[in-house]
Scaffold this active site. Structure first.
Site, PDB file in Angstrom:
ATOM      1  N   HIS A  17       4.210  -9.039   6.463  1.00 45.26           N
ATOM      2  CA  HIS A  17       3.479  -8.890   5.199  1.00 45.26           C
ATOM      3  C   HIS A  17       4.358  -8.569   3.983  1.00 45.26           C
ATOM      4  O   HIS A  17       4.001  -8.879   2.857  1.00 45.26           O
ATOM      5  CB  HIS A  17       2.352  -7.852   5.334  1.00 45.26           C
ATOM      6  CG  HIS A  17       2.820  -6.425   5.336  1.00 45.26           C
ATOM      7  ND1 HIS A  17       3.310  -5.805   6.459  1.00 45.26           N
ATOM      8  CD2 HIS A  17       2.878  -5.499   4.349  1.00 45.26           C
ATOM      9  CE1 HIS A  17       3.640  -4.567   6.169  1.00 45.26           C
ATOM     10  NE2 HIS A  17       3.394  -4.355   4.889  1.00 45.26           N
ATOM     11  N   ASP A  18       5.518  -7.934   4.200  1.00 39.58           N
ATOM     12  CA  ASP A  18       6.381  -7.603   3.062  1.00 39.58           C
ATOM     13  C   ASP A  18       7.569  -8.538   2.941  1.00 39.58           C
ATOM     14  O   ASP A  18       8.546  -8.221   2.258  1.00 39.58           O
ATOM     15  CB  ASP A  18       6.893  -6.153   3.198  1.00 39.58           C
ATOM     16  CG  ASP A  18       5.907  -5.162   2.586  1.00 39.58           C
ATOM     17  OD1 ASP A  18       5.055  -5.579   1.768  1.00 39.58           O
ATOM     18  OD2 ASP A  18       5.992  -3.964   2.925  1.00 39.58           O
ATOM     19  N   LYS A  26       9.584  -9.232  -0.197  1.00 36.52           N
ATOM     20  CA  LYS A  26      10.528  -8.261  -0.798  1.00 36.52           C
ATOM     21  C   LYS A  26      11.963  -8.776  -0.730  1.00 36.52           C
ATOM     22  O   LYS A  26      12.853  -8.198  -1.344  1.00 36.52           O
ATOM     23  CB  LYS A  26      10.396  -6.908  -0.087  1.00 36.52           C
ATOM     24  CG  LYS A  26       9.161  -6.137  -0.543  1.00 36.52           C
ATOM     25  CD  LYS A  26       9.171  -4.714  -0.051  1.00 36.52           C
ATOM     26  CE  LYS A  26       7.927  -3.993  -0.562  1.00 36.52           C
ATOM     27  NZ  LYS A  26       7.723  -2.700   0.109  1.00 36.52           N
ATOM     28  N   HIS A  68       6.444  -9.235  -4.872  1.00 32.84           N
ATOM     29  CA  HIS A  68       6.671  -9.562  -3.450  1.00 32.84           C
ATOM     30  C   HIS A  68       5.425 -10.183  -2.801  1.00 32.84           C
ATOM     31  O   HIS A  68       5.527 -10.914  -1.821  1.00 32.84           O
ATOM     32  CB  HIS A  68       7.151  -8.343  -2.659  1.00 32.84           C
ATOM     33  CG  HIS A  68       6.079  -7.388  -2.215  1.00 32.84           C
ATOM     34  ND1 HIS A  68       5.535  -6.439  -3.046  1.00 32.84           N
ATOM     35  CD2 HIS A  68       5.448  -7.240  -1.019  1.00 32.84           C
ATOM     36  CE1 HIS A  68       4.620  -5.745  -2.368  1.00 32.84           C
ATOM     37  NE2 HIS A  68       4.550  -6.214  -1.129  1.00 32.84           N
ATOM     38  N   HIS A  85      -2.632  -8.392   0.208  1.00 29.96           N
ATOM     39  CA  HIS A  85      -2.576  -7.099   0.908  1.00 29.96           C
ATOM     40  C   HIS A  85      -2.432  -5.879   0.004  1.00 29.96           C
ATOM     41  O   HIS A  85      -2.510  -4.742   0.469  1.00 29.96           O
ATOM     42  CB  HIS A  85      -1.515  -7.110   2.025  1.00 29.96           C
ATOM     43  CG  HIS A  85      -0.095  -6.882   1.577  1.00 29.96           C
ATOM     44  ND1 HIS A  85       0.722  -7.888   1.105  1.00 29.96           N
ATOM     45  CD2 HIS A  85       0.665  -5.756   1.536  1.00 29.96           C
ATOM     46  CE1 HIS A  85       1.915  -7.399   0.816  1.00 29.96           C
ATOM     47  NE2 HIS A  85       1.906  -6.103   1.061  1.00 29.96           N
ATOM     48  N   HIS A  86      -2.212  -6.093  -1.316  1.00 35.18           N
ATOM     49  CA  HIS A  86      -2.199  -4.944  -2.253  1.00 35.18           C
ATOM     50  C   HIS A  86      -3.409  -4.968  -3.174  1.00 35.18           C
ATOM     51  O   HIS A  86      -3.458  -4.222  -4.154  1.00 35.18           O
ATOM     52  CB  HIS A  86      -0.905  -4.928  -3.081  1.00 35.18           C
ATOM     53  CG  HIS A  86       0.261  -4.379  -2.308  1.00 35.18           C
ATOM     54  ND1 HIS A  86       0.410  -3.037  -2.026  1.00 35.18           N
ATOM     55  CD2 HIS A  86       1.324  -5.000  -1.742  1.00 35.18           C
ATOM     56  CE1 HIS A  86       1.514  -2.849  -1.307  1.00 35.18           C
ATOM     57  NE2 HIS A  86       2.091  -4.036  -1.131  1.00 35.18           N
ATOM     58  N   ASP A 112      -1.128  -0.344   5.804  1.00 37.95           N
ATOM     59  CA  ASP A 112       0.073  -0.292   4.958  1.00 37.95           C
ATOM     60  C   ASP A 112       0.192   1.075   4.288  1.00 37.95           C
ATOM     61  O   ASP A 112       1.246   1.728   4.314  1.00 37.95           O
ATOM     62  CB  ASP A 112      -0.046  -1.410   3.904  1.00 37.95           C
ATOM     63  CG  ASP A 112       1.258  -1.627   3.143  1.00 37.95           C
ATOM     64  OD1 ASP A 112       2.313  -1.153   3.611  1.00 37.95           O
ATOM     65  OD2 ASP A 112       1.208  -2.275   2.072  1.00 37.95           O
TER      66      ASP A 112
HETATM   67 FE   LIG Z   1       3.553  -4.722   0.494  1.00 37.56          FE
END
Ligand SMILES: [Fe+2]
Length: 353
Positions: A208-209, A212, A237, A261-262, A290
């Site tokens: 998921h990240d 980044k 990201h 997801h954010h 998260d």
């Molecule tokens: Fe994230």
């Protein structure tokens, strides 16, 4: 040419037919009754049987029935001296290939035998093709299953490598993606989602990240508060993650879930400020996992805040920023089911029919 068995209680007929057929190149055995015939059958693989119908003790039709009982699919030609409609019907019902009248002329004998042998050849050929087809099918299934297994392993390794790449770059968040993936999968199971969604959420959590990778390292490991501009770069990201994963087709829309997801259900999240109905359940689950994982872990700019603080955070924002059902499932796991955050890479099925 083929192997033939002649069954007749009259020696002269056995001998005559044997001579006729051997001259044509057939290998011929003879039996004077059905007991001898069945014995010979156990020892040889005949292509054709010619049998008299009326013999002492056991008739030709009974012999035919006994052969069929043994699952012998060899063609049987019944010969009779006194043909009647009844005997013809009985012979055909018992599975006779043909029915001929005695005495047989050489021409008729060769005609019925050659026809039967031709049919026998076709039957054998069909049987061989079916067997070959079966072998081929088994082989094909084994190859497909082996290749699929290899493919799944390759993809699992690729996901693991992609997930670990982020850790090499930013050791401070070591294990974050794995822990989030595992926690999100457990929350999804607690909510009652299907195995395919649970597996999809786990894999998406592991990645998921990944966006980044496009954020400058100095910002990721900055030990103090980020400036507005720096935070905007971190927010990117989610967009980069979506771009990187857009061609991955699994059991859930991985790129879309990562993109969201954010997001928060009151519209306060990023990058698009989506609201409740616009946010996928998979993303809502990842969002809660998260936050809980991030708050319990150390960061360059602060030590870990502890599990209870993290749980209070999602509890306070339940139904406002975070989906209520997801928060409830997460709280149940930690507070009542003693869930421990897991750091290991769990292999999933990845493919579903
Ligand atoms: Fe994230």
């Amino acid at each position: 040419m083929g192997q033939i068995l002649i069954v007749d209680d009259e020696k002269s007929i056995r001998t005559t037919l044997k001579i006729f057929l051997e001259r044509e190149g057939y290998v011929v055995d003879t039996a004077e009754n059905t007991v001898v015939a069945l014995d010979l059958f156990d020892q040889n693989a005949y292509d054709l049987v010619l049998t008299d119908i009326i013999m002492p003790k056991v008739t030709g039709v009974e012999l035919l029935e006994k052969l069929r009982h043994r699952a012998v699919d060899v063609p049987v030609i019944i010969m009779t001296g006194e043909p009647t409609v009844d005997t013809a019907i009985t012979a055909v019902k018992a599975g006779a290939f043909d029915y001929v009248r005695k005495p047989l002329t050489k021409a008729i004998l060769l005609k019925v035998v050659n026809e039967a042998m031709h049919v026998r050849g076709l039957m054998e050929h069909k049987k061989r093709l079916e067997e070959e087809n079966q072998i081929y099918q088994h082989h094909l299934e084994a190859v497909v299953s082996k290749r699929t297994e290899a493919l799944v392993k390759t993809i699992q390794s690729t996901i693991s490598v992609m997930s670990c790449m982020m850790e090499l770059r930013d050791p401070y968040t070591a294990g974050h993606q794995r822990k989030v993936g595992n926690m999100a999968a457990t929350i999804a199971r607690e909510i009652g989602m299907t195995d395919r969604v649970i597996d999809g959420i786990r894999v998406t959590g592991y990645l998921h990240d990944i966006g980044k990778i496009a954020v400058p390292l100095e910002i990721l490991i900055k030990p103090s508060k980020l400036t507005r501009l720096e935070f905007d770069m971190v927010k990117e990201h989610t967009n980069s993650g979506r771009l990187l994963l857009q061609n991955i087709g699994l059991s859930i829309p991985v790129a879309e879930v990562v993109w969201q997801h954010h997001e928060r259900i009151d519209g306060s999240g990023y990058p698009r400020g989506l609201k409740k109905e616009q946010i996928l359940m998979e993303s809502s689950i990842l969002a809660v996992a998260d936050v809980v994982e991030a708050m319990t872990s150390h960061r360059p700019y602060r030590p870990g805040l502890g599990l209870e603080t993290a749980l209070k955070e999602i509890e306070t924002k339940r139904g406002r920023e975070f989906e209520a059902d997801v928060v409830d499932a997460c709280l149940t796991l930690f507070r009542r089911k003693d869930y421990q955050i897991e750091d290991q890479f769990v292999h999933t099925r990845l493919f579903y029919e």
